[in-house]
Design an enzyme around this catalytic site. Sequence first.
Site, mmCIF file in Angstrom:
data_model
loop_
_atom_site.group_PDB
_atom_site.id
_atom_site.type_symbol
_atom_site.label_atom_id
_atom_site.label_comp_id
_atom_site.label_asym_id
_atom_site.label_seq_id
_atom_site.Cartn_x
_atom_site.Cartn_y
_atom_site.Cartn_z
ATOM 1 N N PRO A 10 23.346 -19.501 -11.662
ATOM 2 C CA PRO A 10 22.067 -19.164 -12.280
ATOM 3 C C PRO A 10 22.025 -17.780 -12.941
ATOM 4 O O PRO A 10 22.604 -16.830 -12.432
ATOM 5 C CB PRO A 10 21.075 -19.219 -11.110
ATOM 6 N N ASN A 11 21.352 -17.748 -14.057
ATOM 7 C CA ASN A 11 21.080 -16.539 -14.852
ATOM 8 C C ASN A 11 22.286 -16.034 -15.648
ATOM 9 O O ASN A 11 22.148 -15.130 -16.469
ATOM 10 C CB ASN A 11 20.516 -15.408 -13.969
ATOM 11 N N ARG A 18 21.119 -9.689 -20.118
ATOM 12 C CA ARG A 18 20.671 -9.517 -18.738
ATOM 13 C C ARG A 18 21.327 -8.273 -18.133
ATOM 14 O O ARG A 18 22.543 -8.217 -17.975
ATOM 15 C CB ARG A 18 21.081 -10.747 -17.924
ATOM 16 N N TYR A 23 26.117 -5.890 -15.981
ATOM 17 C CA TYR A 23 26.978 -7.030 -16.327
ATOM 18 C C TYR A 23 27.689 -6.885 -17.677
ATOM 19 O O TYR A 23 28.497 -7.751 -18.037
ATOM 20 C CB TYR A 23 26.143 -8.322 -16.315
ATOM 21 N N ASN A 74 31.810 -18.497 -10.328
ATOM 22 C CA ASN A 74 30.877 -17.387 -10.141
ATOM 23 C C ASN A 74 29.541 -18.046 -9.816
ATOM 24 O O ASN A 74 28.823 -18.486 -10.717
ATOM 25 C CB ASN A 74 30.765 -16.529 -11.394
ATOM 26 N N ALA A 77 23.689 -15.787 -7.819
ATOM 27 C CA ALA A 77 22.858 -15.559 -6.630
ATOM 28 C C ALA A 77 23.083 -16.616 -5.546
ATOM 29 O O ALA A 77 22.894 -16.332 -4.355
ATOM 30 C CB ALA A 77 21.386 -15.512 -7.026
ATOM 31 N N GLU A 99 36.957 -17.099 -6.433
ATOM 32 C CA GLU A 99 35.567 -16.627 -6.550
ATOM 33 C C GLU A 99 35.550 -15.406 -7.467
ATOM 34 O O GLU A 99 36.340 -14.484 -7.271
ATOM 35 C CB GLU A 99 35.057 -16.251 -5.149
ATOM 36 N N HIS A 101 33.111 -12.428 -9.483
ATOM 37 C CA HIS A 101 31.846 -11.742 -9.746
ATOM 38 C C HIS A 101 32.097 -10.654 -10.779
ATOM 39 O O HIS A 101 33.099 -9.920 -10.676
ATOM 40 C CB HIS A 101 31.263 -11.112 -8.473
ATOM 41 N N ARG A 108 26.328 -3.211 -4.061
ATOM 42 C CA ARG A 108 24.928 -3.326 -4.487
ATOM 43 C C ARG A 108 24.029 -3.552 -3.266
ATOM 44 O O ARG A 108 24.373 -3.152 -2.170
ATOM 45 C CB ARG A 108 24.830 -4.429 -5.545
HETATM 46 C C1 DQA Z 1 27.087 -11.894 -9.714
HETATM 47 C C2 DQA Z 1 26.613 -11.059 -8.531
HETATM 48 C C3 DQA Z 1 25.462 -11.736 -7.827
HETATM 49 O O1 DQA Z 1 25.015 -10.942 -6.738
HETATM 50 C C4 DQA Z 1 24.295 -11.930 -8.785
HETATM 51 O O2 DQA Z 1 23.253 -12.638 -8.139
HETATM 52 C C5 DQA Z 1 24.676 -12.559 -10.043
HETATM 53 C C6 DQA Z 1 25.950 -12.244 -10.663
HETATM 54 C C7 DQA Z 1 28.167 -11.179 -10.549
HETATM 55 O O3 DQA Z 1 28.822 -11.846 -11.342
HETATM 56 O O4 DQA Z 1 28.336 -9.962 -10.432
HETATM 57 O O5 DQA Z 1 23.894 -13.307 -10.649
HETATM 58 O O6 DQA Z 1 27.672 -13.094 -9.204
#
Ligand code: DQA
Length: 147
Positions: A10-11, A18, A23, A74, A77, A99, A101, A108
């Site tokens: 998501p997002n 964003r 990011y 990835n 959240a 995995e 990120h 964080r």
């Molecule tokens: C994320 C880190 C997560 O905590 C966050 O909710 C994201 C992006 C990252 O790529 O750094 O949406 O996965």
Amino acid sequence: MIRVLILSGPNLNLLGTREPEIYGYDTLADIERMCRDRAEIYGWIVDFRQSNHEGELVTWIQESIGEIDGLIVNAAAYTHTSIALHDALKMLGDTPIIEVHISDPEKRESFRHTSYITPVAAEVIKGYGSKGYVMALERLSVLFAGG
Ligand code: DQA
């Protein structure tokens, strides 16, 4: 032919606009292009998908069982909340999961410090920005070579 599924949660569809201070400015389309370029060099087939819906991600993982050689995820959240994704990924068995990120969640807020993905992942790549996705492809190539 090696098949790799790359999932983003998501997002991440809003990358580029964003929170760019966290990011960066690459869009998800930019990341997809980088991954496809690398996959082409390796001669791999890449399926690159994003969803804002946990259940859709679960369904895609289920559908990939026995169909892929590696998975890069990835979960955004959902990383920190989703036992459903953990359970689905577990069903991939020996298929290596990386995995990814973009940021380093451990640096964080404390609510980002738990990952339900890490226990089922062969490796975790975090904090390297959008190039972490390509690094994950590189790691898969090493794993496939027996490293
Ligand atoms: C994320 C880190 C997560 O905590 C966050 O909710 C994201 C992006 C990252 O790529 O750094 O949406 O996965």
